[in-house]
Design a protein around this motif. Sequence first.
Motif, PDB file in Angstrom:
ATOM      1  N   THR A 162       0.837  -1.203   0.000  1.00 53.81           N
ATOM      2  CA  THR A 162       0.000   0.000   0.000  1.00 53.81           C
ATOM      3  C   THR A 162       0.869   1.249   0.000  1.00 53.81           C
ATOM      4  O   THR A 162       0.610   2.213  -0.729  1.00 53.81           O
ATOM      5  N   THR A 164       1.661  11.152 -10.735  1.00 52.43           N
ATOM      6  CA  THR A 164       0.910  12.384 -10.991  1.00 52.43           C
ATOM      7  C   THR A 164       1.820  13.540 -11.410  1.00 52.43           C
ATOM      8  O   THR A 164       1.330  14.585 -11.815  1.00 52.43           O
ATOM      9  N   GLY A 176      -8.688   3.501 -10.684  1.00 53.46           N
ATOM     10  CA  GLY A 176      -7.363   3.626 -11.298  1.00 53.46           C
ATOM     11  C   GLY A 176      -7.313   3.031 -12.689  1.00 53.46           C
ATOM     12  O   GLY A 176      -6.607   3.518 -13.570  1.00 53.46           O
TER      13      GLY A 176
HETATM   14  C1  HEM Z   1      -3.535   1.318  -2.547  1.00 51.10           C
HETATM   15  C2  HEM Z   1      -3.803   2.106  -3.381  1.00 51.10           C
HETATM   16  C3  HEM Z   1      -3.904   2.150  -4.914  1.00 51.10           C
HETATM   17  C4  HEM Z   1      -4.313   1.192  -5.825  1.00 51.10           C
HETATM   18  C5  HEM Z   1      -4.807  -0.218  -5.518  1.00 51.10           C
HETATM   19  C6  HEM Z   1      -4.195   1.781  -7.145  1.00 51.10           C
HETATM   20  C7  HEM Z   1      -4.534   1.178  -8.351  1.00 51.10           C
HETATM   21  C8  HEM Z   1      -4.326   1.690  -9.628  1.00 51.10           C
HETATM   22  C9  HEM Z   1      -4.535   1.013 -10.883  1.00 51.10           C
HETATM   23  C10 HEM Z   1      -5.093  -0.405 -11.058  1.00 51.10           C
HETATM   24  C11 HEM Z   1      -4.158   1.848 -11.901  1.00 51.10           C
HETATM   25  C12 HEM Z   1      -4.126   1.519 -13.396  1.00 51.10           C
HETATM   26  C13 HEM Z   1      -2.678   1.171 -13.708  1.00 51.10           C
HETATM   27  C14 HEM Z   1      -2.421   0.764 -15.119  1.00 51.10           C
HETATM   28  O1  HEM Z   1      -3.348   0.672 -15.907  1.00 51.10           O
HETATM   29  O2  HEM Z   1      -1.233   0.526 -15.418  1.00 51.10           O
HETATM   30  C15 HEM Z   1      -3.747   3.084 -11.303  1.00 51.10           C
HETATM   31  C16 HEM Z   1      -3.309   4.194 -12.012  1.00 51.10           C
HETATM   32  C17 HEM Z   1      -2.960   5.401 -11.447  1.00 51.10           C
HETATM   33  N1  HEM Z   1      -2.900   5.689 -10.087  1.00 51.10           N
HETATM   34 FE1  HEM Z   1      -3.308   4.392  -8.573  1.00 51.10          FE
HETATM   35  N2  HEM Z   1      -3.737   3.076  -7.003  1.00 51.10           N
HETATM   36  C18 HEM Z   1      -3.560   3.334  -5.666  1.00 51.10           C
HETATM   37  C19 HEM Z   1      -3.124   4.522  -5.097  1.00 51.10           C
HETATM   38  C20 HEM Z   1      -2.813   5.687  -5.801  1.00 51.10           C
HETATM   39  C21 HEM Z   1      -2.461   6.946  -5.208  1.00 51.10           C
HETATM   40  C22 HEM Z   1      -2.386   7.208  -3.698  1.00 51.10           C
HETATM   41  C23 HEM Z   1      -2.218   7.823  -6.242  1.00 51.10           C
HETATM   42  C24 HEM Z   1      -1.806   9.280  -6.212  1.00 51.10           C
HETATM   43  C25 HEM Z   1      -1.667  10.050  -5.235  1.00 51.10           C
HETATM   44  C26 HEM Z   1      -2.408   7.113  -7.481  1.00 51.10           C
HETATM   45  C27 HEM Z   1      -2.243   7.648  -8.754  1.00 51.10           C
HETATM   46  C28 HEM Z   1      -2.450   6.997  -9.957  1.00 51.10           C
HETATM   47  C29 HEM Z   1      -2.254   7.569 -11.268  1.00 51.10           C
HETATM   48  C30 HEM Z   1      -1.783   9.000 -11.566  1.00 51.10           C
HETATM   49  C31 HEM Z   1      -2.563   6.574 -12.203  1.00 51.10           C
HETATM   50  C32 HEM Z   1      -2.530   6.688 -13.756  1.00 51.10           C
HETATM   51  C33 HEM Z   1      -1.205   6.296 -14.346  1.00 51.10           C
HETATM   52  C34 HEM Z   1      -1.152   4.881 -14.860  1.00 51.10           C
HETATM   53  O3  HEM Z   1      -2.170   4.341 -15.241  1.00 51.10           O
HETATM   54  O4  HEM Z   1      -0.073   4.305 -14.876  1.00 51.10           O
HETATM   55  N3  HEM Z   1      -2.781   5.811  -7.181  1.00 51.10           N
HETATM   56  N4  HEM Z   1      -3.843   2.968  -9.911  1.00 51.10           N
END
Ligand code: HEM
Lengths: 178, 223
Positions: free
Chosen positions: B52, B63, B143
Amino acid sequence: MSKPHNNEQTPQKPGKEMSRRQFLTYTLGGASAFMFVGPAIPMVRFAVDPLLQKKTEGKYIKVVEANKVTNEPQEFSFEITQIDGWYESKPTLVAWVSKDQQGNIFALSPICKHLGCTVDWNNNAKFKDQYFCPCHGAHYTREGKQLAVARAPLDEYKVKVENGFVYLGDIIPNQHVQ
Amino acid sequence: MFKGVYSWIDERLDITPMWRDVADHEVPEHVNPAHHFSAFVYCFGGLTFFITVIQILSGMFLTMYYVPDIVNAYYSVEYLQTKVAFGQIVRGMHHWGASLVIVMMLLHTLRVFFTGSYKAPREMNWVVGMLIFFVMLGLGFTGYLLPWDNKGYFATKVSMEIADTVPYIGPYLKELLQGGTVVGAQTLTRFFAIHVFFLPGALLALLGAHFFMIRRQGISGPL
Ligand code: HEM
Ligand code: FES
Protein backbone atom coordinates in the motif's frame (compact mmCIF):
# COMPACT_ATOMS: atom_id res chain seq x y z
CA MET A 1 -36.45 36.65 56.08
CA SER A 2 -35.54 35.20 52.77
CA LYS A 3 -32.28 33.44 52.22
CA PRO A 4 -31.10 34.26 48.73
CA HIS A 5 -28.69 31.31 48.48
CA ASN A 6 -31.59 28.98 49.07
CA ASN A 7 -32.81 29.83 45.58
CA GLU A 8 -30.64 27.05 44.20
CA GLN A 9 -32.75 24.51 46.00
CA THR A 10 -36.03 25.80 44.65
CA PRO A 11 -37.26 23.24 42.14
CA GLN A 12 -37.87 24.81 38.76
CA LYS A 13 -40.75 24.04 36.50
CA PRO A 14 -39.52 21.28 34.22
CA GLY A 15 -38.91 22.29 30.64
CA LYS A 16 -39.10 26.00 31.36
CA GLU A 17 -35.56 26.95 32.19
CA MET A 18 -32.36 25.66 30.74
CA SER A 19 -29.26 24.88 32.73
CA ARG A 20 -26.04 26.64 31.83
CA ARG A 21 -24.59 23.30 30.71
CA GLN A 22 -27.53 22.59 28.44
CA PHE A 23 -27.37 26.06 26.96
CA LEU A 24 -23.68 25.65 26.15
CA THR A 25 -24.25 22.19 24.67
CA TYR A 26 -26.94 23.50 22.38
CA THR A 27 -25.11 26.60 21.24
CA LEU A 28 -21.78 24.83 20.73
CA GLY A 29 -23.48 21.88 19.06
CA GLY A 30 -25.50 24.14 16.80
CA ALA A 31 -22.49 26.25 15.91
CA SER A 32 -20.36 23.18 15.09
CA ALA A 33 -23.16 21.65 13.04
CA PHE A 34 -23.42 24.91 11.12
CA MET A 35 -19.67 25.01 10.60
CA PHE A 36 -19.62 21.47 9.15
CA VAL A 37 -22.81 21.56 7.14
CA GLY A 38 -22.31 25.07 5.78
CA PRO A 39 -19.12 24.25 3.86
CA ALA A 40 -20.39 20.75 3.00
CA ILE A 41 -23.50 21.91 1.12
CA PRO A 42 -21.73 23.67 -1.77
CA MET A 43 -19.31 20.77 -2.15
CA VAL A 44 -22.00 18.10 -2.24
CA ARG A 45 -24.14 20.10 -4.67
CA PHE A 46 -21.01 20.59 -6.81
CA ALA A 47 -20.34 16.83 -6.89
CA VAL A 48 -23.89 15.78 -7.85
CA ASP A 49 -24.40 18.51 -10.46
CA PRO A 50 -24.17 16.22 -13.52
CA LEU A 51 -27.07 14.22 -12.09
CA LEU A 52 -29.31 17.26 -11.81
CA GLN A 53 -28.52 19.00 -15.07
CA LYS A 54 -31.42 19.22 -17.52
CA LYS A 55 -31.15 16.68 -20.29
CA THR A 56 -31.53 18.30 -23.68
CA GLU A 57 -33.43 16.38 -26.30
CA GLY A 58 -31.20 15.16 -29.11
CA LYS A 59 -31.69 16.31 -32.69
CA TYR A 60 -33.00 14.00 -35.39
CA ILE A 61 -30.27 13.00 -37.85
CA LYS A 62 -30.91 12.06 -41.48
CA VAL A 63 -29.70 8.48 -41.91
CA VAL A 64 -31.01 6.78 -45.06
CA GLU A 65 -33.65 6.94 -47.82
CA ALA A 66 -36.85 5.32 -46.61
CA ASN A 67 -37.19 3.15 -49.71
CA LYS A 68 -33.84 1.47 -48.99
CA VAL A 69 -35.20 -0.01 -45.75
CA THR A 70 -36.16 -3.67 -46.06
CA ASN A 71 -37.65 -6.33 -43.81
CA GLU A 72 -34.12 -7.62 -43.31
CA PRO A 73 -32.28 -5.43 -40.75
CA GLN A 74 -29.49 -3.35 -42.26
CA GLU A 75 -26.72 -1.56 -40.47
CA PHE A 76 -26.37 2.21 -40.90
CA SER A 77 -24.01 4.57 -39.15
CA PHE A 78 -24.43 8.26 -38.59
CA GLU A 79 -22.71 11.06 -36.71
CA ILE A 80 -24.15 12.90 -33.77
CA THR A 81 -22.85 15.93 -31.93
CA GLN A 82 -22.08 14.99 -28.36
CA ILE A 83 -21.37 17.52 -25.65
CA ASP A 84 -19.45 16.02 -22.76
CA GLY A 85 -18.65 18.78 -20.29
CA TRP A 86 -16.15 21.02 -22.04
CA TYR A 87 -15.70 18.66 -25.01
CA GLU A 88 -17.76 18.64 -28.15
CA SER A 89 -17.21 15.58 -30.31
CA LYS A 90 -18.87 13.82 -33.22
CA PRO A 91 -19.05 10.13 -32.35
CA THR A 92 -20.46 7.67 -34.88
CA LEU A 93 -23.54 5.74 -33.82
CA VAL A 94 -24.86 2.57 -35.40
CA ALA A 95 -28.48 1.60 -35.96
CA TRP A 96 -30.03 -1.60 -37.32
CA VAL A 97 -32.95 -0.39 -39.41
CA SER A 98 -35.78 -2.58 -40.72
CA LYS A 99 -39.55 -2.74 -41.16
CA ASP A 100 -41.86 -4.42 -38.68
CA GLN A 101 -44.87 -6.59 -39.64
CA GLN A 102 -47.05 -3.54 -40.22
CA GLY A 103 -44.41 -2.06 -42.50
CA ASN A 104 -43.35 0.63 -40.02
CA ILE A 105 -39.68 1.48 -39.98
CA PHE A 106 -37.90 0.94 -36.68
CA ALA A 107 -34.25 1.20 -35.68
CA LEU A 108 -32.51 -0.82 -32.97
CA SER A 109 -29.43 0.20 -31.02
CA PRO A 110 -26.69 -2.45 -31.16
CA ILE A 111 -25.65 -1.91 -27.53
CA CYS A 112 -26.18 -5.23 -25.80
CA LYS A 113 -28.52 -4.96 -22.83
CA HIS A 114 -26.41 -7.35 -20.83
CA LEU A 115 -23.24 -5.35 -20.20
CA GLY A 116 -22.92 -3.08 -23.20
CA CYS A 117 -20.94 -4.91 -25.89
CA THR A 118 -22.01 -4.53 -29.51
CA VAL A 119 -24.43 -7.00 -31.11
CA ASP A 120 -24.47 -7.96 -34.76
CA TRP A 121 -27.21 -9.34 -37.01
CA ASN A 122 -26.99 -12.94 -38.19
CA ASN A 123 -23.38 -13.31 -37.09
CA ASN A 124 -23.70 -16.69 -35.41
CA ALA A 125 -24.72 -19.80 -37.29
CA LYS A 126 -26.51 -21.14 -34.21
CA PHE A 127 -28.83 -18.16 -34.01
CA LYS A 128 -30.12 -17.63 -37.49
CA ASP A 129 -31.93 -14.34 -38.12
CA GLN A 130 -31.12 -13.07 -34.69
CA TYR A 131 -28.93 -10.43 -33.10
CA PHE A 132 -26.06 -12.06 -31.26
CA CYS A 133 -23.60 -10.62 -28.75
CA PRO A 134 -20.12 -12.20 -28.81
CA CYS A 135 -19.30 -11.21 -25.23
CA HIS A 136 -21.49 -13.55 -23.16
CA GLY A 137 -23.79 -14.95 -25.81
CA ALA A 138 -26.92 -12.85 -25.42
CA HIS A 139 -29.18 -13.10 -28.47
CA TYR A 140 -32.26 -11.21 -29.57
CA THR A 141 -35.07 -11.55 -32.10
CA ARG A 142 -35.53 -9.29 -35.12
CA GLU A 143 -37.65 -6.98 -32.92
CA GLY A 144 -34.95 -6.94 -30.27
CA LYS A 145 -36.62 -9.25 -27.76
CA GLN A 146 -34.00 -10.82 -25.49
CA LEU A 147 -33.79 -14.62 -25.64
CA ALA A 148 -30.88 -15.27 -23.31
CA VAL A 149 -28.49 -13.61 -20.83
CA ALA A 150 -29.72 -10.03 -21.29
CA ARG A 151 -32.33 -8.55 -18.95
CA ALA A 152 -34.12 -6.30 -21.42
CA PRO A 153 -34.83 -5.98 -25.14
CA LEU A 154 -32.50 -3.95 -27.33
CA ASP A 155 -33.17 -0.20 -27.12
CA GLU A 156 -34.44 1.60 -30.17
CA TYR A 157 -33.98 5.02 -31.72
CA LYS A 158 -36.83 7.46 -32.09
CA VAL A 159 -37.72 7.37 -35.79
CA LYS A 160 -39.11 10.11 -38.02
CA VAL A 161 -39.76 9.65 -41.74
CA GLU A 162 -39.85 12.92 -43.68
CA ASN A 163 -39.64 13.61 -47.41
CA GLY A 164 -38.61 10.05 -48.07
CA PHE A 165 -35.78 10.02 -45.57
CA VAL A 166 -35.40 8.20 -42.27
CA TYR A 167 -34.32 10.44 -39.38
CA LEU A 168 -33.13 8.96 -36.08
CA GLY A 169 -33.29 10.68 -32.69
CA ASP A 170 -32.74 9.75 -29.04
CA ILE A 171 -32.34 6.20 -27.81
CA ILE A 172 -35.42 4.98 -25.91
CA PRO A 173 -36.53 1.65 -24.44
CA ASN A 174 -37.84 -0.86 -26.98
CA GLN A 175 -41.46 -0.19 -28.01
CA HIS A 176 -41.89 -3.25 -30.22
CA VAL A 177 -41.81 -6.07 -27.70
CA GLN A 178 -43.79 -6.66 -24.48
CA MET B 1 26.03 14.78 15.03
CA PHE B 2 22.71 12.93 14.67
CA LYS B 3 22.75 12.15 18.38
CA GLY B 4 23.34 15.81 19.19
CA VAL B 5 20.40 16.91 17.05
CA TYR B 6 18.22 14.21 18.59
CA SER B 7 19.00 15.20 22.19
CA TRP B 8 18.55 18.88 21.36
CA ILE B 9 15.04 18.17 20.10
CA ASP B 10 14.28 15.62 22.82
CA GLU B 11 15.22 18.08 25.58
CA ARG B 12 12.66 20.52 24.22
CA LEU B 13 9.84 18.21 23.08
CA ASP B 14 10.36 14.99 25.06
CA ILE B 15 9.82 12.82 21.99
CA THR B 16 11.34 9.60 23.34
CA PRO B 17 8.17 8.30 25.05
CA MET B 18 6.23 8.80 21.81
CA TRP B 19 8.30 6.55 19.62
CA ARG B 20 9.03 4.13 22.46
CA ASP B 21 5.30 3.61 22.85
CA VAL B 22 5.04 2.75 19.16
CA ALA B 23 8.23 0.73 18.85
CA ASP B 24 8.57 -1.19 22.11
CA HIS B 25 6.30 -4.16 22.14
CA GLU B 26 6.91 -7.85 22.18
CA VAL B 27 6.47 -10.08 19.17
CA PRO B 28 4.88 -13.19 20.68
CA GLU B 29 6.55 -16.46 19.82
CA HIS B 30 3.57 -17.87 17.93
CA VAL B 31 3.69 -15.07 15.36
CA ASN B 32 7.45 -15.10 14.89
CA PRO B 33 8.59 -17.06 11.81
CA ALA B 34 12.03 -17.46 13.44
CA HIS B 35 10.39 -19.74 16.02
CA HIS B 36 7.79 -21.49 13.90
CA PHE B 37 8.24 -21.11 10.18
CA SER B 38 4.50 -21.49 9.59
CA ALA B 39 4.05 -18.20 11.40
CA PHE B 40 4.91 -16.49 8.12
CA VAL B 41 1.16 -16.24 7.57
CA TYR B 42 1.20 -13.47 10.18
CA CYS B 43 3.33 -11.39 7.77
CA PHE B 44 0.61 -10.88 5.20
CA GLY B 45 -0.91 -7.88 6.98
CA GLY B 46 2.45 -6.13 7.08
CA LEU B 47 3.10 -7.05 3.44
CA THR B 48 -0.26 -5.60 2.47
CA PHE B 49 0.72 -2.38 4.20
CA PHE B 50 4.14 -2.38 2.55
CA ILE B 51 2.60 -2.61 -0.90
CA THR B 52 0.00 0.00 0.00
CA VAL B 53 2.85 2.38 0.85
CA ILE B 54 4.45 1.59 -2.50
CA GLN B 55 1.13 2.28 -4.25
CA ILE B 56 0.77 5.62 -2.55
CA LEU B 57 4.35 6.69 -3.25
CA SER B 58 4.47 5.46 -6.86
CA GLY B 59 1.03 7.00 -7.45
CA MET B 60 2.21 10.36 -6.13
CA PHE B 61 5.15 10.26 -8.50
CA LEU B 62 2.97 9.22 -11.46
CA THR B 63 0.91 12.38 -10.99
CA MET B 64 4.02 14.42 -11.83
CA TYR B 65 3.46 13.48 -15.49
CA TYR B 66 -0.10 12.21 -15.68
CA VAL B 67 -3.00 14.45 -16.78
CA PRO B 68 -6.64 13.38 -16.29
CA ASP B 69 -7.88 14.63 -19.66
CA ILE B 70 -9.45 12.48 -22.37
CA VAL B 71 -7.26 13.99 -25.10
CA ASN B 72 -3.95 13.71 -23.29
CA ALA B 73 -4.24 11.06 -20.57
CA TYR B 74 -3.14 8.24 -22.86
CA TYR B 75 -0.22 10.25 -24.25
CA SER B 76 0.91 11.34 -20.82
CA VAL B 77 0.99 7.71 -19.65
CA GLU B 78 2.75 6.62 -22.84
CA TYR B 79 5.27 9.41 -22.36
CA LEU B 80 5.98 8.71 -18.72
CA GLN B 81 6.34 5.00 -19.44
CA THR B 82 8.56 5.19 -22.55
CA LYS B 83 10.39 8.53 -22.40
CA VAL B 84 10.97 9.23 -18.72
CA ALA B 85 13.92 7.50 -17.02
CA PHE B 86 12.65 4.59 -14.90
CA GLY B 87 9.13 5.37 -16.09
CA GLN B 88 8.58 1.75 -16.97
CA ILE B 89 9.62 0.80 -13.45
CA VAL B 90 7.56 3.40 -11.63
CA ARG B 91 4.43 2.69 -13.66
CA GLY B 92 5.19 -1.02 -13.35
CA MET B 93 5.33 -0.73 -9.57
CA HIS B 94 1.92 0.92 -9.54
CA HIS B 95 0.45 -1.41 -12.17
CA TRP B 96 1.58 -4.72 -10.67
CA GLY B 97 1.34 -3.47 -7.11
CA ALA B 98 -2.36 -2.81 -7.67
CA SER B 99 -2.93 -6.53 -8.23
CA LEU B 100 -0.44 -7.66 -5.62
CA VAL B 101 -2.02 -5.55 -2.90
CA ILE B 102 -5.33 -7.34 -3.50
CA VAL B 103 -3.61 -10.74 -3.35
CA MET B 104 -1.85 -9.86 -0.09
CA MET B 105 -5.06 -8.48 1.38
CA LEU B 106 -6.89 -11.72 0.57
CA LEU B 107 -4.11 -13.83 2.12
CA HIS B 108 -4.15 -11.62 5.22
CA THR B 109 -7.94 -11.99 5.42
CA LEU B 110 -7.62 -15.77 5.13
CA ARG B 111 -5.07 -15.80 7.97
CA VAL B 112 -7.39 -13.73 10.17
CA PHE B 113 -10.27 -16.01 9.28
CA PHE B 114 -8.54 -19.31 9.94
CA THR B 115 -6.93 -18.16 13.19
CA GLY B 116 -10.36 -16.97 14.33
CA SER B 117 -8.94 -13.52 15.04
CA TYR B 118 -12.19 -11.84 14.05
CA LYS B 119 -13.82 -13.06 17.28
CA ALA B 120 -14.45 -10.94 20.38
CA PRO B 121 -12.95 -8.55 21.26
CA ARG B 122 -11.70 -7.92 17.70
CA GLU B 123 -15.01 -7.77 15.80
CA MET B 124 -14.63 -4.06 15.09
CA ASN B 125 -11.27 -4.60 13.48
CA TRP B 126 -12.76 -7.19 11.14
CA VAL B 127 -15.37 -4.62 10.11
CA VAL B 128 -12.69 -1.96 9.55
CA GLY B 129 -10.76 -4.54 7.55
CA MET B 130 -13.77 -5.12 5.33
CA LEU B 131 -14.09 -1.36 4.77
CA ILE B 132 -10.40 -1.29 3.78
CA PHE B 133 -11.15 -4.13 1.37
CA PHE B 134 -13.89 -2.12 -0.36
CA VAL B 135 -11.75 1.03 -0.49
CA MET B 136 -9.02 -1.05 -2.18
CA LEU B 137 -11.49 -2.37 -4.74
CA GLY B 138 -12.56 1.22 -5.33
CA LEU B 139 -8.97 2.26 -5.93
CA GLY B 140 -8.49 -0.53 -8.43
CA PHE B 141 -11.78 0.34 -10.14
CA THR B 142 -11.06 4.06 -10.48
CA GLY B 143 -7.36 3.63 -11.30
CA TYR B 144 -8.07 1.24 -14.17
CA LEU B 145 -9.74 3.99 -16.22
CA LEU B 146 -6.98 6.55 -15.77
CA PRO B 147 -4.67 5.53 -18.68
CA TRP B 148 -7.74 6.08 -20.92
CA ASP B 149 -6.84 3.10 -23.08
CA ASN B 150 -9.35 0.73 -24.67
CA LYS B 151 -9.14 -1.77 -21.85
CA GLY B 152 -9.84 0.76 -19.13
CA TYR B 153 -12.51 2.54 -21.15
CA PHE B 154 -14.57 -0.55 -21.93
CA ALA B 155 -14.02 -2.09 -18.51
CA THR B 156 -15.52 1.08 -17.08
CA LYS B 157 -18.42 0.96 -19.52
CA VAL B 158 -19.18 -2.57 -18.36
CA SER B 159 -18.89 -1.51 -14.72
CA MET B 160 -21.38 1.28 -15.37
CA GLU B 161 -23.83 -1.26 -16.78
CA ILE B 162 -23.34 -3.29 -13.62
CA ALA B 163 -24.00 -0.20 -11.47
CA ASP B 164 -27.09 0.39 -13.58
CA THR B 165 -28.57 -2.94 -12.44
CA VAL B 166 -28.67 -1.97 -8.75
CA PRO B 167 -32.35 -2.01 -7.72
CA TYR B 168 -34.07 1.42 -7.72
CA ILE B 169 -31.00 3.65 -7.48
CA GLY B 170 -29.01 1.98 -10.31
CA PRO B 171 -29.55 4.59 -13.05
CA TYR B 172 -28.78 7.47 -10.67
CA LEU B 173 -25.73 5.72 -9.29
CA LYS B 174 -24.47 5.17 -12.81
CA GLU B 175 -24.92 8.81 -13.76
CA LEU B 176 -23.34 10.02 -10.54
CA LEU B 177 -20.28 7.80 -11.09
CA GLN B 178 -20.08 8.80 -14.74
CA GLY B 179 -20.52 12.48 -13.99
CA GLY B 180 -22.94 12.65 -16.92
CA THR B 181 -24.70 10.49 -19.45
CA VAL B 182 -21.60 8.98 -21.07
CA VAL B 183 -18.23 7.62 -19.96
CA GLY B 184 -16.21 10.67 -20.97
CA ALA B 185 -14.23 13.71 -19.89
CA GLN B 186 -16.14 14.17 -16.67
CA THR B 187 -15.86 10.49 -15.79
CA LEU B 188 -12.08 10.68 -16.10
CA THR B 189 -11.68 13.77 -13.90
CA ARG B 190 -14.10 12.32 -11.37
CA PHE B 191 -12.31 8.97 -11.24
CA PHE B 192 -8.98 10.78 -10.95
CA ALA B 193 -10.18 12.83 -7.98
CA ILE B 194 -11.62 9.75 -6.30
CA HIS B 195 -8.49 7.72 -7.05
CA VAL B 196 -5.86 10.14 -5.79
CA PHE B 197 -7.66 12.12 -3.07
CA PHE B 198 -10.90 10.69 -1.73
CA LEU B 199 -10.09 6.99 -1.45
CA PRO B 200 -6.44 7.35 -0.30
CA GLY B 201 -7.72 9.74 2.39
CA ALA B 202 -10.33 7.22 3.50
CA LEU B 203 -7.75 4.43 3.29
CA LEU B 204 -5.27 6.22 5.57
CA ALA B 205 -7.98 6.97 8.14
CA LEU B 206 -9.11 3.33 8.13
CA LEU B 207 -5.54 2.04 8.37
CA GLY B 208 -5.02 4.37 11.33
CA ALA B 209 -8.04 2.84 13.06
CA HIS B 210 -6.89 -0.67 12.11
CA PHE B 211 -3.43 -0.22 13.62
CA PHE B 212 -4.71 1.63 16.68
CA MET B 213 -6.99 -1.29 17.50
CA ILE B 214 -4.20 -3.81 16.94
CA ARG B 215 -1.96 -1.97 19.41
CA ARG B 216 -4.77 -1.71 21.96
CA GLN B 217 -5.84 -5.34 21.73
CA GLY B 218 -2.58 -7.02 20.81
CA ILE B 219 -2.21 -9.81 18.32
CA SER B 220 -4.58 -12.72 18.88
CA GLY B 221 -3.27 -15.70 20.82
CA PRO B 222 -1.98 -19.03 19.48
CA LEU B 223 -4.45 -21.62 18.24
C1 HEM C 1 -3.54 1.32 -2.55
C2 HEM C 1 -3.80 2.11 -3.38
C3 HEM C 1 -3.90 2.15 -4.91
C4 HEM C 1 -4.31 1.19 -5.82
C5 HEM C 1 -4.81 -0.22 -5.52
C6 HEM C 1 -4.20 1.78 -7.15
C7 HEM C 1 -4.53 1.18 -8.35
C8 HEM C 1 -4.33 1.69 -9.63
C9 HEM C 1 -4.53 1.01 -10.88
C10 HEM C 1 -5.09 -0.41 -11.06
C11 HEM C 1 -4.16 1.85 -11.90
C12 HEM C 1 -4.13 1.52 -13.40
C13 HEM C 1 -2.68 1.17 -13.71
C14 HEM C 1 -2.42 0.76 -15.12
O1 HEM C 1 -3.35 0.67 -15.91
O2 HEM C 1 -1.23 0.53 -15.42
C15 HEM C 1 -3.75 3.08 -11.30
C16 HEM C 1 -3.31 4.19 -12.01
C17 HEM C 1 -2.96 5.40 -11.45
N1 HEM C 1 -2.90 5.69 -10.09
FE1 HEM C 1 -3.31 4.39 -8.57
N2 HEM C 1 -3.74 3.08 -7.00
C18 HEM C 1 -3.56 3.33 -5.67
C19 HEM C 1 -3.12 4.52 -5.10
C20 HEM C 1 -2.81 5.69 -5.80
C21 HEM C 1 -2.46 6.95 -5.21
C22 HEM C 1 -2.39 7.21 -3.70
C23 HEM C 1 -2.22 7.82 -6.24
C24 HEM C 1 -1.81 9.28 -6.21
C25 HEM C 1 -1.67 10.05 -5.23
C26 HEM C 1 -2.41 7.11 -7.48
C27 HEM C 1 -2.24 7.65 -8.75
C28 HEM C 1 -2.45 7.00 -9.96
C29 HEM C 1 -2.25 7.57 -11.27
C30 HEM C 1 -1.78 9.00 -11.57
C31 HEM C 1 -2.56 6.57 -12.20
C32 HEM C 1 -2.53 6.69 -13.76
C33 HEM C 1 -1.21 6.30 -14.35
C34 HEM C 1 -1.15 4.88 -14.86
O3 HEM C 1 -2.17 4.34 -15.24
O4 HEM C 1 -0.07 4.30 -14.88
N3 HEM C 1 -2.78 5.81 -7.18
N4 HEM C 1 -3.84 2.97 -9.91
S1 FES D 1 -22.47 -7.79 -23.02
FE1 FES D 1 -23.61 -8.79 -24.53
S2 FES D 1 -23.80 -10.74 -23.66
FE2 FES D 1 -22.76 -9.70 -22.10
